[in-house]
Structure formats: C-alpha cells, structure tokens
Design an enzyme around this catalytic site. Sequence first.
Site, PDB file in Angstrom:
ATOM      1  N   ASP A   1       0.018 -14.646   2.633  1.00 27.44           N
ATOM      2  CA  ASP A   1      -0.605 -13.435   3.181  1.00 27.44           C
ATOM      3  C   ASP A   1       0.430 -12.586   3.921  1.00 27.44           C
ATOM      4  OD1 ASP A   1      -2.827 -11.840   3.258  1.00 27.44           O
ATOM      5  OD2 ASP A   1      -3.855 -12.896   4.862  1.00 27.44           O
ATOM      6  N   ASP A   2       0.811 -12.992   5.137  1.00 26.09           N
ATOM      7  CA  ASP A   2       1.735 -12.198   5.967  1.00 26.09           C
ATOM      8  C   ASP A   2       2.619 -13.173   6.755  1.00 26.09           C
ATOM      9  OD1 ASP A   2       0.463  -9.239   5.917  1.00 26.09           O
ATOM     10  OD2 ASP A   2      -1.167 -10.690   6.014  1.00 26.09           O
TER      11      ASP A   2
ATOM     12  N   GLU B   1     -14.067 -11.623   3.637  1.00 29.18           N
ATOM     13  CA  GLU B   1     -13.008 -12.171   4.495  1.00 29.18           C
ATOM     14  C   GLU B   1     -13.553 -12.561   5.874  1.00 29.18           C
ATOM     15  OE1 GLU B   1      -9.690  -9.449   4.507  1.00 29.18           O
ATOM     16  OE2 GLU B   1      -8.429 -10.819   5.634  1.00 29.18           O
TER      17      GLU B   1
ATOM     18  N   THR C   1       0.850  -1.195   0.000  1.00 29.49           N
ATOM     19  CA  THR C   1       0.000   0.000   0.000  1.00 29.49           C
ATOM     20  C   THR C   1       0.886   1.245   0.000  1.00 29.49           C
ATOM     21  OG1 THR C   1      -1.345  -1.278   1.569  1.00 29.49           O
ATOM     22  CG2 THR C   1      -2.010   1.005   1.159  1.00 29.49           C
ATOM     23  N   PRO C   2       0.801   2.098  -1.028  1.00 31.57           N
ATOM     24  CA  PRO C   2       1.643   3.300  -1.040  1.00 31.57           C
ATOM     25  C   PRO C   2       1.304   4.194   0.151  1.00 31.57           C
ATOM     26  CG  PRO C   2       0.574   2.939  -3.169  1.00 31.57           C
ATOM     27  CD  PRO C   2      -0.065   1.998  -2.204  1.00 31.57           C
ATOM     28  N   ARG C   3       2.325   4.540   0.927  1.00 31.80           N
ATOM     29  CA  ARG C   3       2.128   5.390   2.108  1.00 31.80           C
ATOM     30  C   ARG C   3       2.855   6.704   1.904  1.00 31.80           C
ATOM     31  NH1 ARG C   3       4.924   3.298   6.533  1.00 31.80           N
ATOM     32  NH2 ARG C   3       5.253   1.469   5.230  1.00 31.80           N
TER      33      ARG C   3
HETATM   34  P1  IMP Z   1       1.582  -3.184   3.147  1.00 30.45           P
HETATM   35  O1  IMP Z   1       0.456  -2.961   2.182  1.00 30.45           O
HETATM   36  O2  IMP Z   1       2.878  -3.546   2.521  1.00 30.45           O
HETATM   37  O3  IMP Z   1       1.725  -2.014   4.080  1.00 30.45           O
HETATM   38  O4  IMP Z   1       1.195  -4.485   4.023  1.00 30.45           O
HETATM   39  C1  IMP Z   1       0.433  -4.445   5.199  1.00 30.45           C
HETATM   40  C2  IMP Z   1      -1.019  -4.050   4.964  1.00 30.45           C
HETATM   41  O5  IMP Z   1      -1.661  -5.062   4.185  1.00 30.45           O
HETATM   42  C3  IMP Z   1      -1.847  -3.972   6.249  1.00 30.45           C
HETATM   43  O6  IMP Z   1      -1.799  -2.704   6.854  1.00 30.45           O
HETATM   44  C4  IMP Z   1      -3.249  -4.277   5.749  1.00 30.45           C
HETATM   45  O7  IMP Z   1      -3.873  -3.109   5.260  1.00 30.45           O
HETATM   46  C5  IMP Z   1      -3.025  -5.184   4.568  1.00 30.45           C
HETATM   47  N1  IMP Z   1      -3.282  -6.595   4.917  1.00 30.45           N
HETATM   48  C6  IMP Z   1      -2.393  -7.526   5.275  1.00 30.45           C
HETATM   49  N2  IMP Z   1      -3.024  -8.714   5.477  1.00 30.45           N
HETATM   50  C7  IMP Z   1      -4.335  -8.498   5.245  1.00 30.45           C
HETATM   51  C8  IMP Z   1      -5.480  -9.332   5.282  1.00 30.45           C
HETATM   52  O8  IMP Z   1      -5.467 -10.538   5.561  1.00 30.45           O
HETATM   53  N3  IMP Z   1      -6.673  -8.740   4.999  1.00 30.45           N
HETATM   54  C9  IMP Z   1      -6.771  -7.416   4.655  1.00 30.45           C
HETATM   55  N4  IMP Z   1      -5.701  -6.628   4.582  1.00 30.45           N
HETATM   56  C10 IMP Z   1      -4.500  -7.155   4.873  1.00 30.45           C
HETATM   57 ZN    ZN Z   2      -4.164 -10.344   2.410  1.00 29.33          ZN
END
Ligand code: IMP
Ligand code: ZN
Length: 347
Positions: free
Chosen positions: A302-303, A225, A128-130
């Site tokens: 996912d993460d 979800e 997500t662009p911050r």
């Molecule tokens: P980033 O987009 O690189 O900052 O990765 C983290 C962001 O991904 C989090 O702040 C969430 O907005 C989003 N995210 C990560 N896992 C999930 C998920 O399982 N569902 C919805 N959003 C997610």
């Molecule tokens: Zn996700």
Amino acid sequence: MVGLIYGSAALALDSLTPSQLAFIHALPKAELHAHLNGSIPVSELREMALEFNSRTSDKAASDLVHDGITKLQNGVVLDEIYDFFNLFPAIYALTSNPASLGRATRAVLEQFLGGSYPQCTYLELRSTPRETADMSRLDYVRTVLDEVERYPKSRAALIVSLDRKMSAEVIQECVGVASQLKAEGRRVVGVDLCGDPQAGDMNILGEHFADAKKAGLGITLHIAETPANPADETIQLLSYAPDRLGHATFLNDEAKAIVRGNKTCIELCLSSNLLCKTVTKLEDHHIRYYLQHDHPIAICTDDTLPFRTSLTGEYALLLAAQPLGLGLSEGEVRRIAEMSMAARFGQ
Ligand code: IMP
Ligand code: ZN
C-alpha cells in the site's frame, strides 16, 4: 536497498530463521498495490525537503513540508484511516514538477526492484495524475512512465489512479490519458479507484470504467475499506466488473458471493490495515477468510512510507509463527506469491 522497517512487519521479519528469510527472498512475487507518493523512501524525501526548503520563500509551504517530513520520519500514529490522508499535502509539495516527480519515481522503483534482494519480481506501481503549475496530467503520467520503462516489461508497469474526489470531467481526462498512452505503446496497464473512502459520487464512474476496459486496461478498485462504506456502494462498484479489488475489508455476504463467484483477486495490505485500524489484530484479518476459501489474493504494501513496511516484511507476517505472524507454511506462502503473479495486469 531494503530500507528500514518498523512495527509488526519488522518484528515478524526479525523472528524468521535465515532459511525462512532466504525462502522469501527467492520467491517470485508481484507487488500489485503500491501508491507512488506513499512509497517514497524517507531518506530520499528528506533530501528533497531540504532542497525544497532552501529554495522556497513561501513560509507556509516550508512549514507544511517540515512538519510533514518530521512526522513521517518519526513514524506516524494514526487514530483512524482519515488521519492518513492528511499526510499527503506535504509529500505533494515535493513532487509537483516533472524533475522532482521523476526523481521520486526512480527512488520508489529502486526500493522495490533494486539491490541484491529485490522486494519483488514485478511491480505494478500506481499513481494519481496531478495537474500543477509545472505539469499537466498527461505530463505527469509521461514522467512516471519514463522511469517505469527504464525497467524491462517483465519487471514494472503503471496503473493510473482515479481519486474518489475527482469530478466526472477529470476522471474522463485521466482515463483518456491512460488510454491514449496505452495506444501509443506506453506501459500503462490499468486504472484504480482510490482516495478518501467516503468521498465522491460512485454513480459517475460506470461509463469511464467501461471506456477503460474498451482501451484494454485492467480495473482495480479500493472497495469496502472502512465500516462506513455502505453495502449498496460496494455492490455498485462490483457492478463495474473490476478485475481486482483493494482491501475489501468490509464485504457483506452478498458482496462476498459476487467476489468469490468472479474469483476476483483481492490485494491485501496487512500492515496498512492494522495501522489505519480497519483491522484490530492480525489474527482477525480477512486474509483468513480468503485463505479458507482458496480465493485469489496478492499481498501488497500500500504505502511503505507512512506504514514503514516492505514487501519482504509483509511476507514475513505470513510466515512468522503466531502471534508475530499468521504461521503459514512455506507451501501456503508460495501459493500466495503465485497468485500475485497470476493477477498481474501486465502479463
Ligand atoms: P499517489 O496516487 O501516487 O499520489 O499516491 C498517494 C495517494 O494514493 C493518496 O493521496 C491517496 O489518494 C491514495 N491512497 C494511498 N493509500 C490509500 C489507501 O489505503 N486507500 C485509499 N487511497 C489511498
Ligand atoms: Zn491503497
């Protein structure tokens, strides 16, 4: 570097024979659903936290980072999916300028693509662009792309995530950044919708997804979800004609009929769903439904940071005998890996 994994995926992995493990390692497979800031190796994040805390005089920021990293290191227990989103402010404090964001991205790419047994053949990383004091959203995406593009096109690409909490203006800016960079020949291949599953106004998205499509970007959406996601929201998101879907855990019959009719690939994240408690146990996972109907799916992590898993671990959950895994045959697992490769945006 495989990294340390814990929990269900680790138990499944431990139960495999050497020949089953070799089978997973050799399988060409695509990781299509990995969030950058949720996938930083904990060892890298710990070093970044130490450096941050030695530099900052902001006690509140230092405490936030210290508490967050300690939790992540010890393994987080999530009572429900919303606990998960509270983990990100500490991580974001550490990746808020181009140098630290670049460093984190490098470590994530190395985690998935490096070492003797890479987790995947191809990684479609998303972020997500911050906008921060040190970078614009355009700078953010350029910084991540600079790292992604160190790998060949056949190995890595970027999806730009839109957060459900973003205003229409920011969504427009992010889609504009993704489209502009793609037009410049940079390796942006799609846009994603993610973030708190109950936040945001889904009515504002249609025109922006249409713009993304016009720019040649693929569209993937986190959808249904949680049980709290209303059925009409799901139908509305499906009306934006996504190319892939994340999770799709709580689809009703009408939504299932649309998804199956369109053969939309579903990105499935087994450990993530179990740990966020949107699925109670592996045998109840909606993967079974899609397998029964020979519907396109991709297995993803996912993460890896909070869920302490790896793509190899997620594939182990497919292959391990029940009850540790789903007990699928090598033929079935090979077919799933092929489906992940077929669903890449960046082909
Ligand atoms: P980033 O987009 O690189 O900052 O990765 C983290 C962001 O991904 C989090 O702040 C969430 O907005 C989003 N995210 C990560 N896992 C999930 C998920 O399982 N569902 C919805 N959003 C997610
Ligand atoms: Zn996700």
